[in-house]
Motif scaffolding. Structure first.
Motif, PDB file in Angstrom:
ATOM      1  N   ARG A 165       0.827  -1.215   0.000  1.00  0.00           N
ATOM      2  CA  ARG A 165       0.000   0.000   0.000  1.00  0.00           C
ATOM      3  C   ARG A 165       0.853   1.253   0.000  1.00  0.00           C
ATOM      4  O   ARG A 165       0.499   2.270  -0.566  1.00  0.00           O
ATOM      5  N   LYS A 166       2.007   1.193   0.665  1.00  0.00           N
ATOM      6  CA  LYS A 166       2.852   2.382   0.728  1.00  0.00           C
ATOM      7  C   LYS A 166       3.739   2.500  -0.512  1.00  0.00           C
ATOM      8  O   LYS A 166       4.475   3.458  -0.672  1.00  0.00           O
ATOM      9  N   ARG A 167       3.701   1.519  -1.367  1.00  0.00           N
ATOM     10  CA  ARG A 167       4.576   1.427  -2.540  1.00  0.00           C
ATOM     11  C   ARG A 167       6.023   1.650  -2.128  1.00  0.00           C
ATOM     12  O   ARG A 167       6.735   2.503  -2.644  1.00  0.00           O
ATOM     13  N   ARG A 168       6.409   0.869  -1.154  1.00  0.00           N
ATOM     14  CA  ARG A 168       7.783   0.950  -0.668  1.00  0.00           C
ATOM     15  C   ARG A 168       8.319  -0.465  -0.632  1.00  0.00           C
ATOM     16  O   ARG A 168       8.213  -1.161   0.369  1.00  0.00           O
ATOM     17  N   PRO A 169       8.868  -0.942  -1.748  1.00  0.00           N
ATOM     18  CA  PRO A 169       9.189  -2.365  -1.863  1.00  0.00           C
ATOM     19  C   PRO A 169      10.309  -2.850  -0.957  1.00  0.00           C
ATOM     20  O   PRO A 169      10.230  -3.958  -0.446  1.00  0.00           O
ATOM     21  N   THR A 170      11.359  -2.065  -0.769  1.00  0.00           N
ATOM     22  CA  THR A 170      12.525  -2.630  -0.076  1.00  0.00           C
ATOM     23  C   THR A 170      13.126  -1.762   1.024  1.00  0.00           C
ATOM     24  O   THR A 170      13.871  -2.267   1.857  1.00  0.00           O
ATOM     25  N   LYS A 171      12.850  -0.480   1.030  1.00  0.00           N
ATOM     26  CA  LYS A 171      13.503   0.370   2.025  1.00  0.00           C
ATOM     27  C   LYS A 171      13.119  -0.113   3.424  1.00  0.00           C
ATOM     28  O   LYS A 171      11.941  -0.280   3.725  1.00  0.00           O
ATOM     29  N   PRO A 172      14.121  -0.351   4.284  1.00  0.00           N
ATOM     30  CA  PRO A 172      13.817  -0.959   5.580  1.00  0.00           C
ATOM     31  C   PRO A 172      12.854  -0.121   6.429  1.00  0.00           C
ATOM     32  O   PRO A 172      12.886   1.104   6.388  1.00  0.00           O
ATOM     33  N   PHE A 173      12.020  -0.808   7.195  1.00  0.00           N
ATOM     34  CA  PHE A 173      11.145  -0.148   8.166  1.00  0.00           C
ATOM     35  C   PHE A 173      11.842  -0.109   9.520  1.00  0.00           C
ATOM     36  O   PHE A 173      12.509  -1.072   9.894  1.00  0.00           O
ATOM     37  N   ALA A 174      11.629   0.972  10.262  1.00  0.00           N
ATOM     38  CA  ALA A 174      12.098   0.995  11.651  1.00  0.00           C
ATOM     39  C   ALA A 174      11.076   0.260  12.505  1.00  0.00           C
ATOM     40  O   ALA A 174       9.897   0.204  12.160  1.00  0.00           O
ATOM     41  N   VAL A 175      11.541  -0.328  13.594  1.00  0.00           N
ATOM     42  CA  VAL A 175      10.607  -0.986  14.501  1.00  0.00           C
ATOM     43  C   VAL A 175      10.746  -0.427  15.904  1.00  0.00           C
ATOM     44  O   VAL A 175      11.831  -0.058  16.343  1.00  0.00           O
ATOM     45  N   MET A 176       9.600  -0.357  16.599  1.00  0.00           N
ATOM     46  CA  MET A 176       9.611   0.059  17.998  1.00  0.00           C
ATOM     47  C   MET A 176       9.417  -1.198  18.832  1.00  0.00           C
ATOM     48  O   MET A 176       8.528  -1.993  18.538  1.00  0.00           O
ATOM     49  N   MET A 177      10.280  -1.385  19.837  1.00  0.00           N
ATOM     50  CA  MET A 177      10.143  -2.578  20.665  1.00  0.00           C
ATOM     51  C   MET A 177       9.736  -2.178  22.073  1.00  0.00           C
ATOM     52  O   MET A 177      10.062  -1.099  22.548  1.00  0.00           O
ATOM     53  N   LYS A 178       9.018  -3.103  22.719  1.00  0.00           N
ATOM     54  CA  LYS A 178       8.376  -2.804  23.994  1.00  0.00           C
ATOM     55  C   LYS A 178       9.362  -2.325  25.057  1.00  0.00           C
ATOM     56  O   LYS A 178       9.106  -1.365  25.751  1.00  0.00           O
ATOM     57  N   ASN A 179      10.487  -3.002  25.173  1.00  0.00           N
ATOM     58  CA  ASN A 179      11.481  -2.578  26.162  1.00  0.00           C
ATOM     59  C   ASN A 179      12.864  -3.086  25.749  1.00  0.00           C
ATOM     60  O   ASN A 179      13.003  -3.809  24.774  1.00  0.00           O
ATOM     61  N   ILE A 180      13.859  -2.728  26.532  1.00  0.00           N
ATOM     62  CA  ILE A 180      15.244  -3.038  26.168  1.00  0.00           C
ATOM     63  C   ILE A 180      15.494  -4.556  26.152  1.00  0.00           C
ATOM     64  O   ILE A 180      16.286  -5.055  25.345  1.00  0.00           O
ATOM     65  N   ASP A 181      14.810  -5.295  27.017  1.00  0.00           N
ATOM     66  CA  ASP A 181      15.015  -6.753  27.036  1.00  0.00           C
ATOM     67  C   ASP A 181      14.547  -7.393  25.739  1.00  0.00           C
ATOM     68  O   ASP A 181      15.168  -8.324  25.229  1.00  0.00           O
ATOM     69  N   ILE A 182      13.445  -6.886  25.213  1.00  0.00           N
ATOM     70  CA  ILE A 182      12.967  -7.401  23.932  1.00  0.00           C
ATOM     71  C   ILE A 182      13.993  -7.084  22.838  1.00  0.00           C
ATOM     72  O   ILE A 182      14.319  -7.927  22.007  1.00  0.00           O
ATOM     73  N   ILE A 183      14.523  -5.855  22.868  1.00  0.00           N
ATOM     74  CA  ILE A 183      15.524  -5.488  21.853  1.00  0.00           C
ATOM     75  C   ILE A 183      16.681  -6.483  21.885  1.00  0.00           C
ATOM     76  O   ILE A 183      17.164  -6.933  20.848  1.00  0.00           O
ATOM     77  N   LYS A 184      17.100  -6.852  23.110  1.00  0.00           N
ATOM     78  CA  LYS A 184      18.250  -7.757  23.235  1.00  0.00           C
ATOM     79  C   LYS A 184      17.946  -9.159  22.710  1.00  0.00           C
ATOM     80  O   LYS A 184      18.865  -9.917  22.422  1.00  0.00           O
ATOM     81  N   GLN A 185      16.670  -9.494  22.608  1.00  0.00           N
ATOM     82  CA  GLN A 185      16.340 -10.793  22.000  1.00  0.00           C
ATOM     83  C   GLN A 185      16.559 -10.783  20.489  1.00  0.00           C
ATOM     84  O   GLN A 185      16.871 -11.804  19.894  1.00  0.00           O
TER      85      GLN A 185
END
Ligand code: ZN
Ligand code: ZN
Ligand code: FE
Length: 758
Positions: A244-264
């Motif tokens: 829908r965004k017509r954005r085939p490959t440019k990476p998306f940023a992600v928000m993670m719940k907390n730092i422990d999740i990021i470390k996973q």
């Protein structure tokens, strides 16, 4: 009785909207001083009387214990005649037309507010607009100075009695917190369908979370604008968003719940953790640990752009079942980020399923910042929320507006003492982005009461920023793109002597009208000499060659093999487009000539298999970097040729060997790494030669290609090994987002010189 003295203190820096006056108040009371404190455009003024011991203690506390967000730039203390104050008070803000103070960027939710947000007993439990003097929106809601509730978009909400009490109590954490609000008196949030029709009688946030779990896409209004949000672990949702965004490959940023999740999901060093949990909360590029998320989130990348929740609203989008959300800024391709409710419905209804709106207006849109840690230091790639508009100290003599370049545009505006680098504006290639650019410039001019009499632009005649500059009043100065890059790095590192400037980027207009981008300069802050560059090749098809790497592949092949190119057993050469382009090259059609390293990366990517067009700047280079096998240490041959007082890197031997290996089915991962090793080798070689010839031992590395970590690290370490001193970008982006700083600096120096000569 002890003798009483009086001190008049002026404090400059980031001292407004950061809890500075209550801090002064508390310490004045603690030190038994009488007098007052007040905010002015120019900073915070303090008038105090007390014993010499108490005054000394007070001044010591001012300098050493300032609140976390405050930056004390200057503290001027004068003695005055005692007038026997009897109390200590906080005076009303005074409006004056003098130089302004600095404005705090938007700050991520602080830990105290976070605790309150999650505390069922608190009156702001789960209230999405909780904030205090240590956190919350600032820059994005300020219409003008001085910073006061009435000059922000919070002016339409009047404080309830509880909030008012906090706001007026100097000992409260919310004393004069301009965006202070609560569920009784503050902004509210609501959910609508994709046409903007509000759902009545639903809990907006609870329902939004449910919809995310079902794989829906929601446009969420945050601090600086809208994000497109979906569950990052849901492959279908991510795929739908891409379509829908017509954005085939440019990476998306992600928000993670907390730092422990990021470390996973990612490896996180101590430095990286500090940045992630700090009060700026940029998107940080981290190395993926494993491919646990759908490939579509960040295709082909070894890294993932990750951030933690920063607005209270974001915290409320997560629960036990949602750990990771795609958070990509909401815009239609080529246009600025959407930040107003009506505009969102108009532009995004075809992309999203729902809207999560609120009624705290965003006056100035601000994108998320992007950073990366290399060599244990934070390197800002996109400078925006949390960072801008923090000032840069520059001493000059004019009021200057530097208009920046075209891609990743920022502008820089300043006067005799200080310059302000704007937040990331984006690519100036549409009428909408130009309008946004012009509005931002007007805003900065008004905010800081600056009326530029010197306007600086890129030498490229056809950029929208250049056209804009030429319409302005005052003296107009053009500055070469790569010189500006190098000087932006010199400003950041406080260098005032001639250096070797290595500037690697995609496109910049040279002073010979050709397209530069693989440049070795000897420069200072005023002038430059081009002492070396990459070999010149054609850009067949002009601008098209930037988006279609195969064109550059063919151009380099033609350069390396001439007419023999046709005999090469390469499948790609058989296509109709290739045959046509080759005959155009043979006929010597007047294609633009380029020395760009970005185009060399494109060519290499195409030769080892990058197919089709690129959809974002640097994509082919990212492809090469992500596939490179770091165990390979070999490199390809090249020549350094001396040509009319310049060193030229001849890449033909490299291209020929790459082709041999491609024909022999060697691994792409090996070729990719050998390519990086070769670029590293000729860069170091070149710097050694230039250093010997010119007796200069300081090197600055600039230009967007240095975002490539393999190249950056290897060149840096190689040059250091050769005994050269190497300077790099940290707070000012190495890409075109830093160019305006260099432009401003160079113009200052040029004008100084002109004035000296008059
Ligand atoms: Zn707070
Ligand atoms: Zn209230
Ligand atoms: Fe550039």
């Amino acid at each position: 009785m002890q003798k009483i003295y009086r001190r008049y203190i002026i404090i400059n820096g980031i001292v407004q909207g950061v809890g500075f006056r209550p801090f002064v108040y508390r310490n004045a009371v603690r030190c038994n001083l009488k007098g007052w404190v007040k905010n002015c455009n120019r900073g915070v003024y303090i008038d105090v009387e007390g014993t010499i011991e108490n005054l000394t203690e007070f001044i010591y506390l001012l300098k050493t214990e300032a609140p976390p967000l405050a930056v004390v730039e200057q503290c001027t203390i004068t003695e005055k005649e005692v007038i026997n104050y009897t109390t200590f008070t906080i005076k009303e803000t005074e409006d004056e037309n003098s130089t302004v103070t600095w404005i705090s960027p938007d700050i991520a939710l602080c830990t105290e507010c976070e605790k309150e947000l999650q505390n069922k007993e608190n009156r702001r439990y789960h209230y999405p607009f909780i904030n205090c003097t240590h956190c919350g929106p600032r820059f994005s809601i300020i219409e003008k100075l001085p910073y006061d509730r009435s000059t922000t978009t919070m002016k339409s909400f009047s404080l309830c009695s509880d909030c008012k009490e906090e706001y007026e109590n100097p000992l409260n954490r919310r004393f004069h917190a301009q965006p202070n609000a609560c569920p009784v008196c503050g902004p509210t949030v609501w959910l609508t369908d994709q046409n903007g029709i509000k759902f009545e009688n639903v809990q907006a946030l609870d329902t939004a979370r449910e919809m995310l779990k079902q794989g829906k896409i929601i446009a969420v209004k945050g601090i600086g604008g809208f994000h497109l949000v979906c569950d990052a672990s849901n492959e279908e949702a991510v795929e739908t968003l891409r379509k829908r965004k017509r954005r085939p490959t440019k990476p998306f940023a992600v928000m993670m719940k907390n730092i422990d999740i990021i470390k996973q999901y990612c490896t996180v060093s101590d430095t990286e953790e500090k940045i992630l949990v700090g009060n700026k909360k940029p998107i940080l590029l981290l190395n993926k640990k494993q491919e646990k998320l759908p490939k579509d989130v960040a295709p082909l990348q070894k890294t993932l752009g990750v951030l933690l929740p920063y607005a209270p609203l974001h915290y409320l989008l997560f629960d036990e079942k949602i750990d990771v959300l795609v958070m990509t800024s909401a815009n239609i391709s080529g246009q600025p980020m959407v930040y107003q409710n009506e505009e969102a419905v108009e532009k995004l209804s075809g992309i999203v399923d729902y809207f999560l709106f609120h009624n705290r207006e965003i006056y100035i849109p601000v994108e998320d910042s992007v950073s990366k840690v290399v060599l244990e230091q934070e390197r800002v790639i996109r400078r925006a929320r949390g960072y801008a508009p923090s000032p840069i100290s520059l001493e000059g003599s004019h009021t200057i507006l530097a208009c920046g370049a075209q891609l990743k545009n920022t502008f820089c505006i300043g006067n005799a003492d200080v310059a302000y680098l704007s937040a990331f504006i984006g690519d100036l290639d549409s009428k909408e982005s130009l309008a946004h650019y012009e509005r931002m410039i007007e805003h900065f001019k008004k905010l800081y009461a600056l009326n530029p009499n010197l306007v600086v632009h890129d030498l490229h005649p056809n950029l929208l920023s250049t056209e804009f500059a030429k319409k302005q009043a005052g003296t107009i100065v053009g500055v070469q793109h790569h010189h500006a890059h190098a000087v932006s790095c010199m400003v950041e590192n406080n260098i005032h002597k001639p250096v070797i400037g290595v500037v690697f980027d995609g496109t910049g207009y040279g002073d010979d009208g050709k397209i530069w981008g693989g440049e070795f300069l000897i420069c200072d802050e005023k002038q430059f000499e081009r002492v070396g560059h990459l070999n010149e090749v054609s850009m067949p098809g002009g601008e098209k060659a930037i988006k279609e790497p195969w064109r550059m592949g063919l151009s380099y092949l033609y350069e390396a093999y001439g007419e023999q190119v046709k005999a090469l057993p390469l499948k790609s050469l058989g296509s109709k487009a290739s045959i046509q382009l080759l005959s155009a090259l043979q006929k010597k059609l007047p294609f633009p000539l380029t020395t760009s390293i970005g185009r060399l990366f494109d060519a290499a990517a195409a030769l080892i298999g990058f197919d089709g067009s690129t959809t974002y700047e640097g994509e082919a280079a990212v492809y090469l970097e992500s596939m490179a096998d770091s165990n390979i240490v070999e490199s390809y041959p090249y020549n350094l040729i001396e040509q009319q007082d310049q060193f030229v890197i001849d890449t033909c031997p490299m291209i020929r060997q790459i082709i041999d290996e491609v024909i022999n089915n060697q691994k792409s991962s090996m070729i990719a790494q050998k390519f990086h090793n070769t670029v590293t080798a000729f860069t170091i070689d070149m710097c050694k030669k230039i250093s010997q010839q010119y007796g200069i031992f300081d090197v600055v590395l600039s230009g967007g290609v240095f975002q490539n970590e393999i190249l950056f690290l290897n060149v840096y370490q190689g040059l250091v090994k050769e005994g050269l001193t190497v300077y790099t970008h940290k707070q000012i982006p190495c890409n075109d987002g830093g160019v305006s700083v260099g432009q401003l600096r160079i113009a200052q120096k040029i004008m100084k010189e002109r004035e000296r000569c008059v």
